[in-house]
Design a protein around this motif. Structure first.
Motif, short mmCIF file in Angstrom:
data_model
loop_
_atom_site.label_atom_id
_atom_site.label_comp_id
_atom_site.label_asym_id
_atom_site.label_seq_id
_atom_site.Cartn_x
_atom_site.Cartn_y
_atom_site.Cartn_z
N LYS A 217 0.89 -1.08 -0.14
CA LYS A 217 -0.05 0.00 0.11
C LYS A 217 0.87 1.38 -0.06
O LYS A 217 0.48 2.35 -0.50
CB LYS A 217 -0.93 0.03 1.22
CG LYS A 217 -2.11 -0.79 0.95
CD LYS A 217 -3.09 -0.90 2.20
CE LYS A 217 -4.34 -2.02 1.91
NZ LYS A 217 -4.98 -2.15 3.08
N THR B 122 -3.51 -9.31 3.06
CA THR B 122 -3.03 -8.82 4.49
C THR B 122 -3.14 -7.33 4.48
O THR B 122 -3.41 -6.59 3.58
CB THR B 122 -1.45 -9.09 4.52
OG1 THR B 122 -1.22 -8.57 5.82
CG2 THR B 122 -0.58 -8.85 3.77
N TYR B 123 -3.00 -6.54 5.66
CA TYR B 123 -3.17 -5.11 5.69
C TYR B 123 -2.35 -4.22 4.96
O TYR B 123 -2.44 -3.21 4.81
CB TYR B 123 -3.27 -4.89 7.41
CG TYR B 123 -1.80 -5.22 7.79
CD1 TYR B 123 -0.77 -4.33 7.71
CD2 TYR B 123 -1.68 -6.45 8.59
CE1 TYR B 123 0.53 -4.63 8.40
CE2 TYR B 123 -0.48 -6.79 9.10
CZ TYR B 123 0.77 -6.16 9.05
OH TYR B 123 1.82 -6.14 9.57
N VAL C 223 -0.78 -5.15 1.98
CA VAL C 223 -0.61 -5.18 0.45
C VAL C 223 -1.58 -4.48 -0.33
O VAL C 223 -2.94 -5.05 0.15
CB VAL C 223 -0.12 -6.70 0.19
CG1 VAL C 223 -0.12 -7.10 -1.21
CG2 VAL C 223 1.05 -6.94 0.89
#
Lengths: 168, 193
Positions: free
Chosen positions: B98, B132-133, B135
């Motif tokens: 992200k 997941t948080y 990516v």
């Protein structure tokens, strides 16, 4: 003379008395805990005491134990005596509602970055840290992802078919 | 529950398109007439400049694709550029976190029109195993994507196949597409311009 774990324990008890507790030895490595208000005093003592001189911080991280009410978050310091090649673990526990722990970044430069990481993932507020902001996650993130109440998987995703991931 | 969707309209590759066969037109003694867009498409599709945005193992497969055994330069993509200003095709290969998302978007914005995007591998296409948080769940959340190449990582053959699908798109694209309302709406849906 190589310093032994029992010697370290003896020195700490001599200085701090009943306040250092839970001494245990796992795989020959000593670990113990103290109240979180004392963390700097203990670290400073381990640093300054000539026979101990734990002057190198290998690691600093946190652990979340959601079931231990009142002491949910543990901050773990890994210290290393480079002369004698002895390591130890030092833990302080804190309430998840008031996660304020004094910063070790004045004592160990290495703690600066590692405390930022620990803040990033566990939300420990290191009091006195010069630049306590997120370092690995996006700045907009509004939670602390390694706390257990947050699911690992990305919650923004709507197109995943549970059946195709074996949990339908 | 959302039904599982498969590609029921899969296209088979046409080898004539791949080797740059002449477009339909009228040929005579020493001249050949055809549509302008076909000529432009033919020129563009056989001289694409890829911009590799390689972040993990798919990038290694891309290196094999560029090397002599698979040799992507056979398709006119000899010249791999590392400046977004000069390149036509953004090849995103690997996990995009992200935090990397805005960087990727910036690279895309720096490319001049016409530009195409290829998402190589499961991570770039959908986040892959990294649900997941941290990516990005597919780069199509930040930039429009033309071709997705499946695989984890895809073999060089798959990357070449994806590249040939890009070539099809480039060759058949109308010269007016990039000025059209539909294209503008597409970019607006990503918050661009």
């Amino acid at each position: 003379m190589a310093i032994t774990n029992s010697y370290i324990q003896e020195k700490l008890t001599e200085k701090f008395g009943e306040q250092v507790t839970n001494f245990e030895e796992t795989y020959d490595m000593l670990s113990f805990e103290s109240p979180k208000e004392l963390n700097l005093k203990v670290l400073q003592f381990l640093y300054d005491e000539p026979t101990l001189s734990f002057q190198f911080m290998t690691d600093l991280t946190a652990v979340h134990y959601p079931k231990q009410v009142g002491r949910e978050l543990a901050v773990v310091y890994h210290l290393h005596n480079l002369v004698e090649n002895v390591r130890l673990r030092f833990k302080v526990f804190t309430d998840v509602n008031t996660p304020d722990v004094f910063t070790a970044s004045k004592l160990f430069e290495a703690a600066n970055w590692m405390e930022r990481e620990t803040y990033d993932f566990f939300g420990i507020n290191f009091v006195g840290h010069p630049n306590l902001k997120r370092v690995l996650n996006v700045d907009e993130m509004d939670y602390f992802p390694l706390r257990k109440e947050f699911p690992l998987e990305d919650q923004t995703r709507i197109d995943k078919d549970d059946e195709m991931f074996g949990r339908g | 529950m959302r039904p599982v969707r498969f590609n029921i309209n899969a296209k088979t590759a046409n080898i004539a398109d791949a080797i740059g066969a002449p477009p339909p037109g009228f040929a005579g003694e020493g001249f050949f007439t055809t549509k302008m867009s076909d000529v432009v498409g033919l020129a563009r599709k056989n001289s694409l400049w890829p911009l590799p945005f390689a972040t993990s193992c798919c990038g290694i497969e891309f290196m094999a694709t560029m090397a002599s055994h698979y040799d992507l330069s056979r398709f006119g993509a000899e010249r791999v550029g590392f400046s977004p200003r000069q390149c036509d095709l953004l090849m995103v290969m690997g996990t995009i976190s992200k935090k990397m998302g805005p960087v990727l978007r910036q690279v895309y914005l720096q490319m001049a029109e016409p530009r195409w995007v290829m998402a190589v591998g499961a991570c770039a296409s959908s986040g892959g195993i990294f649900d997941t948080y941290s990516v990005l769940q597919g780069i199509d959340q930040v930039i429009p994507v033309d071709v997705y190449v499946p695989g984890c990582p895809p073999r060089p053959e798959a990357i070449i196949d994806g590249f040939m699908r890009i070539q099809d798109l480039v060759g058949q694209e109308s010269v007016r597409r990039r000025n059209g309302e539909q294209y503008k709406a597409l970019l607006n849906s990503y918050g661009i311009e």
